[in-house]
Scaffold this active site. Sequence first.
Site, PDB file in Angstrom:
ATOM      1  N   LYS A 232     -34.603  21.399  42.615  1.00 50.19           N
ATOM      2  CA  LYS A 232     -35.506  20.453  43.270  1.00 50.19           C
ATOM      3  C   LYS A 232     -35.049  19.008  43.035  1.00 50.19           C
ATOM      4  O   LYS A 232     -35.283  18.151  43.879  1.00 50.19           O
ATOM      5  CB  LYS A 232     -36.940  20.703  42.817  1.00 50.19           C
ATOM      6  CG  LYS A 232     -37.470  22.037  43.378  1.00 50.19           C
ATOM      7  CD  LYS A 232     -38.957  22.217  43.224  1.00 50.19           C
ATOM      8  CE  LYS A 232     -39.408  23.491  43.938  1.00 50.19           C
ATOM      9  NZ  LYS A 232     -40.864  23.691  43.859  1.00 50.19           N
TER      10      LYS A 232
ATOM     11  N   ASP B 229     -45.711  24.956  38.650  1.00 48.97           N
ATOM     12  CA  ASP B 229     -45.963  26.156  37.849  1.00 48.97           C
ATOM     13  C   ASP B 229     -44.677  26.677  37.203  1.00 48.97           C
ATOM     14  O   ASP B 229     -44.725  27.680  36.491  1.00 48.97           O
ATOM     15  CB  ASP B 229     -46.590  27.281  38.688  1.00 48.97           C
ATOM     16  CG  ASP B 229     -45.566  27.993  39.530  1.00 48.97           C
ATOM     17  OD1 ASP B 229     -44.977  27.354  40.415  1.00 48.97           O
ATOM     18  OD2 ASP B 229     -45.316  29.184  39.285  1.00 48.97           O
TER      19      ASP B 229
ATOM     20  N   ASP C 288     -46.062  27.425  46.016  1.00 45.97           N
ATOM     21  CA  ASP C 288     -46.363  28.793  45.577  1.00 45.97           C
ATOM     22  C   ASP C 288     -46.808  28.845  44.119  1.00 45.97           C
ATOM     23  O   ASP C 288     -46.116  28.359  43.229  1.00 45.97           O
ATOM     24  CB  ASP C 288     -45.114  29.676  45.731  1.00 45.97           C
ATOM     25  CG  ASP C 288     -44.803  29.967  47.189  1.00 45.97           C
ATOM     26  OD1 ASP C 288     -45.710  30.391  47.910  1.00 45.97           O
ATOM     27  OD2 ASP C 288     -43.642  29.762  47.589  1.00 45.97           O
TER      28      ASP C 288
ATOM     29  N   ASP D  99     -45.764  21.330  43.858  1.00 48.77           N
ATOM     30  CA  ASP D  99     -45.150  22.590  44.259  1.00 48.77           C
ATOM     31  C   ASP D  99     -46.177  23.355  45.115  1.00 48.77           C
ATOM     32  O   ASP D  99     -47.366  23.002  45.133  1.00 48.77           O
ATOM     33  CB  ASP D  99     -44.808  23.361  42.974  1.00 48.77           C
ATOM     34  CG  ASP D  99     -44.372  24.777  43.253  1.00 48.77           C
ATOM     35  OD1 ASP D  99     -43.464  24.963  44.068  1.00 48.77           O
ATOM     36  OD2 ASP D  99     -44.950  25.709  42.651  1.00 48.77           O
TER      37      ASP D  99
ATOM     38  N   SER E  10     -41.375  22.612  48.054  1.00 51.83           N
ATOM     39  CA  SER E  10     -41.428  24.063  47.841  1.00 51.83           C
ATOM     40  C   SER E  10     -40.092  24.758  48.071  1.00 51.83           C
ATOM     41  O   SER E  10     -39.404  24.499  49.064  1.00 51.83           O
ATOM     42  CB  SER E  10     -42.461  24.651  48.802  1.00 51.83           C
ATOM     43  OG  SER E  10     -42.367  26.050  48.820  1.00 51.83           O
TER      44      SER E  10
HETATM   45  O1  C5P Z   1     -41.018  26.649  43.045  1.00 51.76           O
HETATM   46  P1  C5P Z   1     -41.639  27.384  44.197  1.00 51.76           P
HETATM   47  O2  C5P Z   1     -43.033  27.788  43.933  1.00 51.76           O
HETATM   48  O3  C5P Z   1     -41.519  26.585  45.428  1.00 51.76           O
HETATM   49  O4  C5P Z   1     -40.742  28.684  44.339  1.00 51.76           O
HETATM   50  C1  C5P Z   1     -41.027  29.714  45.205  1.00 51.76           C
HETATM   51  C2  C5P Z   1     -41.449  30.963  44.535  1.00 51.76           C
HETATM   52  O5  C5P Z   1     -41.147  31.996  45.450  1.00 51.76           O
HETATM   53  C3  C5P Z   1     -40.747  31.335  43.246  1.00 51.76           C
HETATM   54  O6  C5P Z   1     -41.621  31.180  42.158  1.00 51.76           O
HETATM   55  C4  C5P Z   1     -40.332  32.799  43.419  1.00 51.76           C
HETATM   56  O7  C5P Z   1     -40.923  33.667  42.488  1.00 51.76           O
HETATM   57  C5  C5P Z   1     -40.820  33.173  44.792  1.00 51.76           C
HETATM   58  N1  C5P Z   1     -39.815  33.881  45.599  1.00 51.76           N
HETATM   59  C6  C5P Z   1     -40.167  35.030  46.261  1.00 51.76           C
HETATM   60  N2  C5P Z   1     -39.242  35.702  47.038  1.00 51.76           N
HETATM   61  C7  C5P Z   1     -37.990  35.231  47.159  1.00 51.76           C
HETATM   62  C8  C5P Z   1     -37.616  34.042  46.509  1.00 51.76           C
HETATM   63  C9  C5P Z   1     -38.568  33.388  45.736  1.00 51.76           C
HETATM   64  O8  C5P Z   1     -41.329  35.458  46.152  1.00 51.76           O
HETATM   65  N3  C5P Z   1     -37.128  35.876  47.913  1.00 51.76           N
HETATM   66 MG    MG Z   2     -44.271  27.674  42.287  1.00 48.96          MG
END
Ligand code: C5P
Ligand code: MG
Length: 284
Positions: free
Chosen positions: A200, A225, A38, A36, A151
């Site tokens: 995912k 995470d 973020d 992943d 991601s």
């Molecule tokens: O799983 P992954 O780390 O790829 O997910 C992306 C992260 O982005 C999520 O944990 C979520 O908190 C964050 N997010 C964000 N703003 C958004 C949508 C998701 O910060 N509009």
């Molecule tokens: Mg993440």
Amino acid sequence: MFEKSSSLCMRDPQRVQDILMSMQKSGSNTLQVISDFDMTLTRFAYEGKRCPTCHNILDNSKLISNDCKEKLKELLNTYYPIEIDSSRSIEEKLPLMVEWWTKAHDLLVEQRIRKDLLATVVRESEARLREGFQLFFNHLHEHSIPLLIFSAGIGDILEEVIRQAGVFHSNVKVFSNYMDFDESGVLKAFKGELIHIYNKREGALLNTGHFQELRTRPNVLLLGDSLGDLTMADGVQDMENILKIGFLNDKVEERKQSYLDSYDIVLVKDETLEVPNAVLLYLT
Ligand code: C5P
Ligand code: MG
């Protein structure tokens, strides 16, 4: 191997040892890494302050109007607590997460974001890869081990972060949400199927070609995470071993048991890649 890390927890250390030994015996040419982005490859906090996700890098940037910033912050304040709420099931959260991503992407599209400004926005942001990232990326590259970054963030931003850090090597492949620009370079939509935190598995199954190419690498090191990250390897063919390492960054007490039940190694409030790096050094 893990003596240095005080943040490391395992439900079944013997199982971890068995997996590691089996993977090491198979050799590094049978290994692939799926991670992943973020809050897994990037830091959750630095000097007591939260670090941005791909979305936050844009949300906080000069490309977004103040009015829109307010709306995006409201969305974050509404939906992030739901994302990390251990009292709700994934089934319950899933439609709400789709709602969050969809509303946020619609707002971003309204801002007519210019492609040629993304690099500057990333440069000016507080995005930070975890300590030890150079060793992680460089070691995988030197040993020709494929790294898939999977991601639910924004692919264009993520790529820029690793490019500016000098680690976007040829062994790195990205599955993410990519921006679609019109002929004058202005954001008009997001491409393809939305990837959010809980689909995912579907994203992996849409990309069978990638996993087909890597079918001689049935051993997987998975880094995530979120509990949604556990399905990132569902497209891997003829899997032999998988070692899952999970970063538990937030709401530690409430979520620890569920993380211990699903990740082989849980790293609690660990802002480094020391443990994944130790695993890689052992396996290569
Ligand atoms: O799983 P992954 O780390 O790829 O997910 C992306 C992260 O982005 C999520 O944990 C979520 O908190 C964050 N997010 C964000 N703003 C958004 C949508 C998701 O910060 N509009
Ligand atoms: Mg993440």
